[in-house]
Design a protein around this motif. Structure first.
Motif, mmCIF file in Angstrom:
data_model
loop_
_atom_site.group_PDB
_atom_site.id
_atom_site.type_symbol
_atom_site.label_atom_id
_atom_site.label_comp_id
_atom_site.label_asym_id
_atom_site.label_seq_id
_atom_site.Cartn_x
_atom_site.Cartn_y
_atom_site.Cartn_z
ATOM 1 N N GLY A 14 -33.586 33.375 -14.012
ATOM 2 C CA GLY A 14 -32.297 32.776 -13.688
ATOM 3 C C GLY A 14 -31.335 32.852 -14.862
ATOM 4 O O GLY A 14 -30.136 33.096 -14.689
ATOM 5 N N LEU A 17 -29.053 35.807 -15.124
ATOM 6 C CA LEU A 17 -27.909 35.882 -14.219
ATOM 7 C C LEU A 17 -26.660 35.194 -14.769
ATOM 8 O O LEU A 17 -25.564 35.430 -14.276
ATOM 9 C CB LEU A 17 -28.265 35.265 -12.862
ATOM 10 C CG LEU A 17 -29.403 35.927 -12.083
ATOM 11 C CD1 LEU A 17 -29.594 35.222 -10.742
ATOM 12 C CD2 LEU A 17 -29.143 37.406 -11.867
ATOM 13 N N ILE A 25 -23.730 31.317 -12.594
ATOM 14 C CA ILE A 25 -23.918 32.733 -12.273
ATOM 15 C C ILE A 25 -22.696 33.533 -12.708
ATOM 16 O O ILE A 25 -21.570 33.197 -12.346
ATOM 17 C CB ILE A 25 -24.129 32.911 -10.751
ATOM 18 C CG1 ILE A 25 -25.355 32.114 -10.280
ATOM 19 C CG2 ILE A 25 -24.273 34.380 -10.382
ATOM 20 C CD1 ILE A 25 -25.472 32.010 -8.771
ATOM 21 N N VAL A 30 -24.500 39.929 -12.112
ATOM 22 C CA VAL A 30 -25.164 40.134 -10.818
ATOM 23 C C VAL A 30 -24.803 41.503 -10.252
ATOM 24 O O VAL A 30 -25.662 42.224 -9.730
ATOM 25 C CB VAL A 30 -24.792 39.014 -9.827
ATOM 26 C CG1 VAL A 30 -25.400 39.280 -8.449
ATOM 27 C CG2 VAL A 30 -25.253 37.662 -10.345
ATOM 28 N N GLY A 53 -34.564 30.283 -11.301
ATOM 29 C CA GLY A 53 -33.440 29.381 -11.049
ATOM 30 C C GLY A 53 -32.978 28.608 -12.263
ATOM 31 O O GLY A 53 -32.195 27.659 -12.151
ATOM 32 N N ASN A 55 -30.885 29.112 -14.507
ATOM 33 C CA ASN A 55 -29.446 29.079 -14.810
ATOM 34 C C ASN A 55 -28.742 27.936 -14.097
ATOM 35 O O ASN A 55 -27.615 27.571 -14.443
ATOM 36 C CB ASN A 55 -28.790 30.403 -14.407
ATOM 37 C CG ASN A 55 -29.017 30.734 -12.943
ATOM 38 O OD1 ASN A 55 -30.114 30.553 -12.405
ATOM 39 N ND2 ASN A 55 -27.995 31.225 -12.273
ATOM 40 N N THR A 80 -33.359 28.718 -6.889
ATOM 41 C CA THR A 80 -33.721 30.139 -6.805
ATOM 42 C C THR A 80 -33.173 30.768 -5.526
ATOM 43 O O THR A 80 -32.839 31.954 -5.516
ATOM 44 C CB THR A 80 -35.244 30.360 -6.854
ATOM 45 O OG1 THR A 80 -35.856 29.915 -5.634
ATOM 46 C CG2 THR A 80 -35.875 29.650 -8.043
ATOM 47 N N ASN A 83 -29.615 31.766 -6.092
ATOM 48 C CA ASN A 83 -29.560 33.029 -6.836
ATOM 49 C C ASN A 83 -29.922 34.213 -5.953
ATOM 50 O O ASN A 83 -29.304 35.285 -6.039
ATOM 51 C CB ASN A 83 -30.505 32.969 -8.038
ATOM 52 C CG ASN A 83 -29.961 32.114 -9.171
ATOM 53 O OD1 ASN A 83 -28.762 31.917 -9.288
ATOM 54 N ND2 ASN A 83 -30.851 31.618 -10.010
ATOM 55 N N THR A 86 -27.053 35.096 -3.698
ATOM 56 C CA THR A 86 -25.981 35.727 -4.474
ATOM 57 C C THR A 86 -26.304 37.191 -4.747
ATOM 58 O O THR A 86 -25.456 38.081 -4.600
ATOM 59 C CB THR A 86 -25.782 34.978 -5.810
ATOM 60 O OG1 THR A 86 -25.454 33.610 -5.547
ATOM 61 C CG2 THR A 86 -24.662 35.612 -6.625
#
Length: 242
Positions: A14, A17, A25, A30, A53, A55, A80, A83, A86
Motif C-alpha cells: 500500500g 501507491l 493514493i 497507480v 493497505g 497507505n 486493501t 486500493n 483504484t
C-alpha cells in the motif's frame, strides 16, 4: 519478446501507491503501475496482484495504539479493497480487463474470492486483483500473497517495494551495505531478514515458490522481472551468506 514465466503474482505494498505523499493514493503512481502491468499482460503472462493497505490504514499500528487487533485488521482489509478498486480502474482505462476478488463478501463492488474462477480469469488474459487480505485478522497481505500464489499455482511472487532488494544492513544508514542477489528460505527465516513475515516465507518454502524482491519505483522493473533479468534479490535460490 520471450518471457520467463507463464503465471505470476505481483505483491504491491500500500505504501508504494502513495508515492511521495504521506498518506493516501497518488494517481500518477497507480497509473505507472497499471501501464507496466499492461505491458506484462501484452506478452501473454497471466498476472495476479495482491495489494496492501498501509497507505490508508495499518492494523498493527492501530492495535498498538489501543484498538482491538481483530477490528483493526478488518479495517485494514477494507483499505486493501479501496486500493484494489483504484488499480482496477486505472488498468481498465488503458484497456486491460481486470477483476477484483475479495476475501470478504462485497458483491456490490467485487467478486467473492473463488479459486477456480480466479484461475479461469487468468486463463482468459484478465488481471485478477485479490483484495481484503485472506479474510482473517492476524495475517498480513504478505501471507495472503503466498497463499494466493500457491492456490493459483503461480510460478513466482514479485514483491515490488521501495528498495531494490535485501541488504545485510540498512542501506540508508550504511552506504557500504551489501545487497544479496539470492538467498534460501531457511536463511531468511534464520536471520530474520524481514523480506516477508515468517508465515509467508514458510508457505513459499513448502510450495517451492520463489520470491523476487525489487524496486517498484524504477520504470520497467516489472517487465524486467518477468523476462527473468537479474534484478533485486531472489529468495528460494542459492545462498550468499552462512
Amino acid at each position: 519478446m520471450g518471457t520467463h514465466y507463464r503465471r505470476v503474482l505481483l505483491k504491491v505494498s500500500g505504501e508504494a501507491l502513495m508515492g511521495n505523499m504521506g498518506y493516501g493514493i497518488d494517481p500518477e503512481v497507480v497509473k505507472e503501475i497499471a501501464e507496466e502491468v499492461a505491458e506484462v499482460v501484452s506478452t501473454g503472462v497471466q498476472t495476479a496482484i495482491v495489494v496492501g493497505g498501509g497507505n490508508i490504514f495499518r492494523g498493527v499500528k492501530a492495535a498498538s495504539a489501543g484498538m482491538d487487533r481483530a477490528t483493526a485488521d478488518y479495517i485494514g482489509m477494507i483499505a486493501t479493497v479501496m486500493n484494489a478498486m483504484t488499480l482496477q480502474d486505472s488498468l481498465e482505462r488503458i484497456g486491460v480487463q481486470t477483476r477484483v476478488q475479495t476475501a470478504i463478501s462485497m458483491q456490490e463492488v467485487a467478486e467473492p474470492y473463488i479459486r477456480r474462477r480466479a484461475i479461469r480469469h487468468l486463463e482468459k488474459g484478465r488481471v485478477v486483483i485479490f483484495g481484503a487480505g485472506s479474510g482473517n485478522p492476524f495475517f498480513t497481505t504478505d501471507t495472503t500473497a503466498a497463499l494466493r500464489a500457491a492456490e493459483i499455482e503461480a510460478e513466482v511472487i514479485f514483491k515490488a517495494t521501495k528498495v531494490d532488494g535485501v541488504y545485510d544492513a540498512d542501506p540508508h544508514i550504511y552506504p557500504d551495505a551489501k545487497r544479496y542477489n539470492s538467498l534460501t528460505y531457511g536463511h531468511v527465516l534464520a536471520k530474520d531478514l524481514r523480506v516477508m513475515d515468517s508465515t509467508a516465507i514458510a508457505l513459499c518454502k513448502e510450495n517451492n515458490i520463489p520470491i523476487l524482491i525489487f524496486d517498484l519505483t524504477v520504470r520497467g522493473n516489472i517487465c524486467r522481472a518477468v523476462m527473468g533479468e537479474s534484478i533485486g534479490t531472489l529468495v528460494g535460490g542459492s545462498c550468499e551468506i552462512s
